[in-house]
Design a protein around this motif. Structure first.
Motif, PDB file in Angstrom:
ATOM      1  N   PRO A   1       2.786 -11.746  -1.927  1.00 25.20           N
ATOM      2  CA  PRO A   1       1.362 -11.592  -1.634  1.00 25.20           C
ATOM      3  C   PRO A   1       0.710 -12.967  -1.533  1.00 25.20           C
ATOM      4  O   PRO A   1       1.114 -13.923  -2.213  1.00 25.20           O
ATOM      5  CB  PRO A   1       0.831 -10.815  -2.844  1.00 25.20           C
ATOM      6  CG  PRO A   1       2.040 -10.164  -3.444  1.00 25.20           C
ATOM      7  CD  PRO A   1       3.181 -11.096  -3.183  1.00 25.20           C
TER       8      PRO A   1
ATOM      9  N   GLU B   1      -7.859  -7.737   5.660  1.00 24.91           N
ATOM     10  CA  GLU B   1      -6.482  -7.662   6.125  1.00 24.91           C
ATOM     11  C   GLU B   1      -5.499  -7.764   4.960  1.00 24.91           C
ATOM     12  O   GLU B   1      -5.845  -8.244   3.885  1.00 24.91           O
ATOM     13  CB  GLU B   1      -6.188  -8.792   7.120  1.00 24.91           C
ATOM     14  CG  GLU B   1      -7.043  -8.760   8.368  1.00 24.91           C
ATOM     15  CD  GLU B   1      -6.769  -9.954   9.264  1.00 24.91           C
ATOM     16  OE1 GLU B   1      -6.748  -9.766  10.489  1.00 24.91           O
ATOM     17  OE2 GLU B   1      -6.598 -11.071   8.743  1.00 24.91           O
ATOM     18  N   GLU B   2      -4.267  -7.346   5.214  1.00 23.02           N
ATOM     19  CA  GLU B   2      -3.185  -7.570   4.252  1.00 23.02           C
ATOM     20  C   GLU B   2      -2.446  -8.841   4.649  1.00 23.02           C
ATOM     21  O   GLU B   2      -1.982  -8.958   5.784  1.00 23.02           O
ATOM     22  CB  GLU B   2      -2.206  -6.392   4.245  1.00 23.02           C
ATOM     23  CG  GLU B   2      -1.065  -6.595   3.256  1.00 23.02           C
ATOM     24  CD  GLU B   2      -0.029  -5.489   3.298  1.00 23.02           C
ATOM     25  OE1 GLU B   2       0.915  -5.527   2.493  1.00 23.02           O
ATOM     26  OE2 GLU B   2      -0.158  -4.593   4.156  1.00 23.02           O
ATOM     27  N   HIS B   3      -2.364  -9.805   3.748  1.00 23.70           N
ATOM     28  CA  HIS B   3      -1.713 -11.079   4.017  1.00 23.70           C
ATOM     29  C   HIS B   3      -0.513 -11.261   3.098  1.00 23.70           C
ATOM     30  O   HIS B   3      -0.620 -11.091   1.878  1.00 23.70           O
ATOM     31  CB  HIS B   3      -2.687 -12.246   3.806  1.00 23.70           C
ATOM     32  CG  HIS B   3      -3.686 -12.398   4.908  1.00 23.70           C
ATOM     33  ND1 HIS B   3      -4.009 -13.622   5.452  1.00 23.70           N
ATOM     34  CD2 HIS B   3      -4.419 -11.481   5.580  1.00 23.70           C
ATOM     35  CE1 HIS B   3      -4.923 -13.448   6.398  1.00 23.70           C
ATOM     36  NE2 HIS B   3      -5.184 -12.153   6.494  1.00 23.70           N
TER      37      HIS B   3
ATOM     38  N   THR C   1      -0.663  -6.534   9.827  1.00 21.55           N
ATOM     39  CA  THR C   1      -0.536  -7.396   8.661  1.00 21.55           C
ATOM     40  C   THR C   1      -0.392  -8.833   9.150  1.00 21.55           C
ATOM     41  O   THR C   1       0.039  -9.077  10.286  1.00 21.55           O
ATOM     42  CB  THR C   1       0.682  -7.034   7.785  1.00 21.55           C
ATOM     43  OG1 THR C   1       1.878  -7.160   8.569  1.00 21.55           O
ATOM     44  CG2 THR C   1       0.564  -5.624   7.252  1.00 21.55           C
TER      45      THR C   1
END
Length: 264
Positions: free
Chosen positions: A58, A43-45, A128
């Motif tokens: 990020p 996943e993008e966190h 996200t």
């Protein structure tokens, strides 16, 4: 194990992975470079409202705000309506944590994951994860005076609740209208070491985390997927009553495993 239980092993509460890997880092058992990838997976966190930041960061960049904390100052909480155990008293953070059903509590910081769904211009849907940071007092007592159960106590309570729930669901003939739930509960009576924790957690905590993580997802399935039309309102209420103590025991088992003392 049933397909439902097998699928459940693919998803773990995000806060539990956050807590365990950050605690292991602060104990010197894993490197800083590892933890963001372990927490985020595929996943993008991002992190919102990190101390000293004016924009979303990020995850890898924001984790440094935990760099001065000891492992035992970072805890998982899994509150539910009517069961706010582990939360540091009423307030904006407590309300958001109850709504999310999970949070990270640390000295001076509370962190809650928010899952956001997006659709690209080509129609592709993706998610996200935004970790929102809430300031908390540095001298706030852990859990408003609540002490986490130890892994041994939590494991015994989970086993007892699972046996009682399985017996109650058998009497309700749950296998007739929810075979995947009945099969998953039966399979979960056997300890499963398939889920991982970072270095530093002892075998009991690992076993408890593995079992509770899978069961947590099975219970989420039972809650969100309505039973078939052959089940009347009374039967559904009886099912919910049978699962309620098990759900509470499962949450406390996850808390106990993730907050367990670390060792080299």
């Amino acid at each position: 194990m049933s397909p439902a239980a097998g699928a459940a092993t693919l998803a773990t509460r995000r806060s539990s992975r956050f807590v365990t890997w950050v605690r292991a880092w602060r104990a010197g058992l894993v490197s800083y470079d590892e933890i963001a990838d372990e927490i985020a997976g595929d996943e993008e966190h991002l992190v919102a409202d990190a101390p000293g930041a004016w924009t979303d960061l990020p995850l890898r960049d924001a984790l440094s705000c935990f760099s001065k904390l000891a492992p035992d100052e970072i805890r998982l909480v899994l509150p539910a309506p009517g069961d706010p155990r582990g939360l540091p008293g009423p307030g904006e953070f407590a309300g958001a944590a109850l709504l999310a059903g999970e949070a990270v509590v640390a000295r001076g910081l509370g962190v809650i994951p928010e899952v956001r769904t997006h659709t690209s211009g080509s129609g592709v849907t993706f998610e996200t994860v935004l970790w929102r940071v809430h300031p908390l007092p540095n001298d706030l007592p852990n859990g408003n005076g609540y002490a986490d159960p130890g892994p041994a106590e939590a494991e015994a309570e989970l086993s007892s609740a699972l046996a009682e729930a399985t017996a109650a669901l058998t009497r309700l003939d749950v296998a007739h209208w929810r075979p995947e739930l009945a099969g998953a509960l039966a399979a979960l009576r056997r300890p499963d070491a398939g889920m991982d924790l970072p270095p530093g957690f002892d075998p009991r905590a690992r076993r408890l985390f593995a079992r509770a993580s899978v069961l947590d997802q099975v219970l989420a399935l039972a809650e969100h997927v309505a039973p078939g039309g052959a089940v009347n309102g009374y039967e559904a209420q009886q099912r919910d009553a049978a699962l309620r103590p098990l759900t509470a025991a499962c949450r406390q088992a996850l808390v106990a495993a993730c907050n367990a003392p670390l060792r080299p």
